[in-house]
Design a protein around this motif. Structure first.
Motif, mmCIF file in Angstrom:
data_model
loop_
_atom_site.group_PDB
_atom_site.id
_atom_site.type_symbol
_atom_site.label_atom_id
_atom_site.label_comp_id
_atom_site.label_asym_id
_atom_site.label_seq_id
_atom_site.Cartn_x
_atom_site.Cartn_y
_atom_site.Cartn_z
ATOM 1 N N ASN A 147 0.860 -1.179 0.000
ATOM 2 C CA ASN A 147 0.000 0.000 0.000
ATOM 3 C C ASN A 147 0.897 1.230 0.000
ATOM 4 N N THR A 148 0.288 2.412 -0.022
ATOM 5 C CA THR A 148 1.086 3.635 -0.111
ATOM 6 C C THR A 148 1.920 3.869 1.141
ATOM 7 N N VAL A 149 1.475 3.350 2.276
ATOM 8 C CA VAL A 149 2.207 3.550 3.532
ATOM 9 C C VAL A 149 3.426 2.643 3.599
ATOM 10 N N GLU A 150 3.269 1.404 3.146
ATOM 11 C CA GLU A 150 4.342 0.421 3.259
ATOM 12 C C GLU A 150 5.106 0.242 1.944
ATOM 13 N N GLU A 151 5.072 1.223 1.108
ATOM 14 C CA GLU A 151 5.725 1.131 -0.194
ATOM 15 C C GLU A 151 7.248 1.154 -0.042
ATOM 16 N N PRO A 152 7.952 0.186 -0.631
ATOM 17 C CA PRO A 152 9.421 0.218 -0.556
ATOM 18 C C PRO A 152 9.965 1.502 -1.175
ATOM 19 N N LEU A 153 11.004 2.037 -0.597
ATOM 20 C CA LEU A 153 11.562 3.288 -1.100
ATOM 21 C C LEU A 153 12.330 3.095 -2.399
ATOM 22 N N VAL A 154 12.659 1.844 -2.722
ATOM 23 C CA VAL A 154 13.328 1.565 -4.000
ATOM 24 C C VAL A 154 12.329 1.278 -5.115
ATOM 25 N N SER A 155 11.041 1.379 -4.811
ATOM 26 C CA SER A 155 10.028 1.096 -5.839
ATOM 27 C C SER A 155 10.251 1.875 -7.132
ATOM 28 N N PRO A 156 10.585 3.177 -7.081
ATOM 29 C CA PRO A 156 10.729 3.916 -8.338
ATOM 30 C C PRO A 156 11.753 3.333 -9.303
ATOM 31 N N VAL A 157 12.910 2.880 -8.790
ATOM 32 C CA VAL A 157 13.914 2.341 -9.722
ATOM 33 C C VAL A 157 13.486 0.975 -10.250
ATOM 34 N N ILE A 158 12.730 0.223 -9.448
ATOM 35 C CA ILE A 158 12.199 -1.054 -9.940
ATOM 36 C C ILE A 158 11.158 -0.792 -11.019
ATOM 37 N N GLU A 159 10.268 0.161 -10.774
ATOM 38 C CA GLU A 159 9.280 0.539 -11.794
ATOM 39 C C GLU A 159 9.970 1.009 -13.073
ATOM 40 N N ASN A 160 11.049 1.745 -12.904
ATOM 41 C CA ASN A 160 11.802 2.239 -14.052
ATOM 42 C C ASN A 160 12.261 1.076 -14.925
ATOM 43 N N ALA A 161 12.823 0.049 -14.292
ATOM 44 C CA ALA A 161 13.296 -1.121 -15.036
ATOM 45 C C ALA A 161 12.130 -1.890 -15.648
ATOM 46 N N VAL A 162 11.029 -2.001 -14.905
ATOM 47 C CA VAL A 162 9.849 -2.696 -15.425
ATOM 48 C C VAL A 162 9.283 -1.929 -16.618
ATOM 49 N N GLY A 163 9.230 -0.609 -16.515
ATOM 50 C CA GLY A 163 8.719 0.207 -17.614
ATOM 51 C C GLY A 163 9.543 0.043 -18.882
ATOM 52 N N ARG A 164 10.860 0.027 -18.739
ATOM 53 C CA ARG A 164 11.722 -0.183 -19.906
ATOM 54 C C ARG A 164 11.444 -1.552 -20.536
ATOM 55 N N HIS A 165 11.264 -2.551 -19.678
ATOM 56 C CA HIS A 165 10.995 -3.906 -20.176
ATOM 57 C C HIS A 165 9.665 -3.954 -20.928
ATOM 58 N N VAL A 166 8.649 -3.296 -20.381
ATOM 59 C CA VAL A 166 7.330 -3.283 -21.023
ATOM 60 C C VAL A 166 7.420 -2.641 -22.408
ATOM 61 N N ILE A 167 8.100 -1.511 -22.498
ATOM 62 C CA ILE A 167 8.199 -0.803 -23.778
ATOM 63 C C ILE A 167 8.967 -1.634 -24.800
ATOM 64 N N ARG A 168 10.119 -2.139 -24.404
ATOM 65 C CA ARG A 168 10.918 -2.954 -25.333
ATOM 66 C C ARG A 168 10.125 -4.166 -25.817
ATOM 67 N N THR A 169 9.458 -4.826 -24.879
ATOM 68 C CA THR A 169 8.716 -6.037 -25.231
ATOM 69 C C THR A 169 7.619 -5.726 -26.231
ATOM 70 N N ARG A 170 6.890 -4.650 -25.992
ATOM 71 C CA ARG A 170 5.804 -4.303 -26.916
ATOM 72 C C ARG A 170 6.344 -3.998 -28.309
ATOM 73 N N LEU A 171 7.390 -3.207 -28.380
ATOM 74 C CA LEU A 171 7.917 -2.799 -29.677
ATOM 75 C C LEU A 171 8.583 -3.959 -30.421
ATOM 76 N N GLU A 172 9.167 -4.883 -29.685
ATOM 77 C CA GLU A 172 9.880 -5.986 -30.333
ATOM 78 C C GLU A 172 8.988 -7.197 -30.603
ATOM 79 N N ASP A 173 8.069 -7.493 -29.664
ATOM 80 C CA ASP A 173 7.312 -8.740 -29.762
ATOM 81 C C ASP A 173 5.801 -8.572 -29.746
ATOM 82 N N GLY A 174 5.322 -7.350 -29.562
ATOM 83 C CA GLY A 174 3.878 -7.126 -29.554
ATOM 84 C C GLY A 174 3.300 -7.062 -28.155
ATOM 85 N N VAL A 175 2.109 -6.509 -28.058
ATOM 86 C CA VAL A 175 1.497 -6.267 -26.753
ATOM 87 C C VAL A 175 1.224 -7.550 -25.986
#
Length: 329
Positions: A147-175
């Motif tokens: 939840n928002t209270v117990e959110e890990p403080l490293v969440s943003p950099v993990i999201e950053n890596a996940v976001g890059r993976h999502v974009i690459r995957t869509r562009l290379e292999d489709g949604v």
């Protein structure tokens, strides 16, 4: 003895009055109040930008000084590759962020966050590129968002890596190749809008059209609760699939549950998309350079959306020869 101004011919009894008088010759022939005001605004903007850069630099310096040698060492190890080193880095990063956050020493907390943000995100991305989605799944499982209270403080950099993976995957292999779990993860941060984690999750929009996870339904469900997160994710839906994004935007602009002004705010995303500037999220990752991606509006989509804007009356607050760029707010 009178003193005459060589420029305007006016005479004065003293040299002081001569030096201090408002000479018409000093004024431009055709003063442009708007250009003077624009110059004034530019000077303010430049000053604010310089001040912000100075504060950012000072904050990062403070973070580097406060960070432990162990954090710096694990960063060097992770930069050389290896899953274990990457997990060690994230663990150390979380502990040191948590230490200063819990002390309420937010200046040092932010200093460490931003001093290490880019290299940590790059290290995670390198591992994700090499190891695939399984690496990111393990990372998410190790640092889940409850939840928002117990959110890990490293969440943003993990999201950053996940976001890059999502974009690459869509562009290379489709949604359909995007792991549905990645969208569930990113989509859970909508309540954190206003924080870094809320911003990094906007790449959720790249999941539009996924067969096993409806980004459209999720965005429509939460739009009245968190308008600005939906607005931010909308731009990414256009980069991903402008036809599906146009369907979604039209549905939102005609949804009477949403306040009229809020609908105009949603429509303003067209100004952001139309100026063809690369998205700023994920941070420290240029879509054009990394995957050679460039967005161009399909003219049929552009025409269709113009009709919707006019049908809803949003064009009335714009000029006669309006464009999407005029809608930016």
């Amino acid at each position: 003895m009178p003193h005459e101004c060589d420029a305007c011919g006016e005479t004065f009894n003293t040299l002081s009055r001569l030096r201090l008088h408002d000479c018409p010759a000093d004024e431009p022939d055709d003063p442009d109040p708007s250009s003077s005001f624009d110059a004034f605004l530019d000077s303010i903007s430049d000053t604010l930008s310089a001040n912000m850069q100075q504060r950012s630099s000072e904050r990062r310096k403070r973070g580097l000084e406060a960070a432990s040698d162990a954090l710096k060492t694990t960063l060097e190890e992770a930069a050389q590759g290896g899953v274990d080193a990457a997990f060690g880095l994230i663990g150390r990063y979380e502990r040191e962020l948590r230490e200063y956050h819990d002390r309420e020493d937010y200046d040092t907390y932010r200093g460490i966050l931003w001093a290490f943000y880019e290299p940590v995100a790059a290290a995670l991305d390198e591992n994700a590129t090499r190891e695939g989605w399984d690496f990111l799944v393990d990372l998410i499982d190790a640092y889940p968002r409850e939840n928002t209270v117990e959110e890990p403080l490293v969440s943003p950099v993990i999201e950053n890596a996940v976001g890059r993976h999502v974009i690459r995957t869509r562009l290379e292999d489709g949604v359909a190749a995007i792991p549905a779990e990645s969208l569930v993860y990113l989509g859970s941060f909508w309540e954190s809008m206003g924080d870094v984690s809320g911003e990094e999750s906007l790449t959720y929009g790249w999941g539009i059209g996924h067969p096993d996870h409806s980004a459209v339904d999720h965005l429509r469900d939460i739009v009245t609760e968190e308008l600005f997160w939906v607005h931010g994710a909308l731009s990414h839906t256009f980069y991903a699939d402008q036809h599906a994004a146009a369907d979604l935007l039209e549905a939102l602009l005609t949804d009477e549950r949403i306040d009229y002004e809020d609908r105009y705010t949603l429509a303003s995303v067209l100004g952001t998309v139309d100026d063809n500037s690369p998205p700023q999220i994920p941070r420290y990752w240029d879509l054009r350079e990394e995957v050679d991606y460039h967005f161009e509006f399909d003219e049929a989509v552009r025409s269709r959306l113009r009709e919707t804007i006019e049908a809803e009356g949003f064009h009335r607050r714009l000029g006669g020869d309006w464009t999407f760029s005029d809608m930016k707010i």
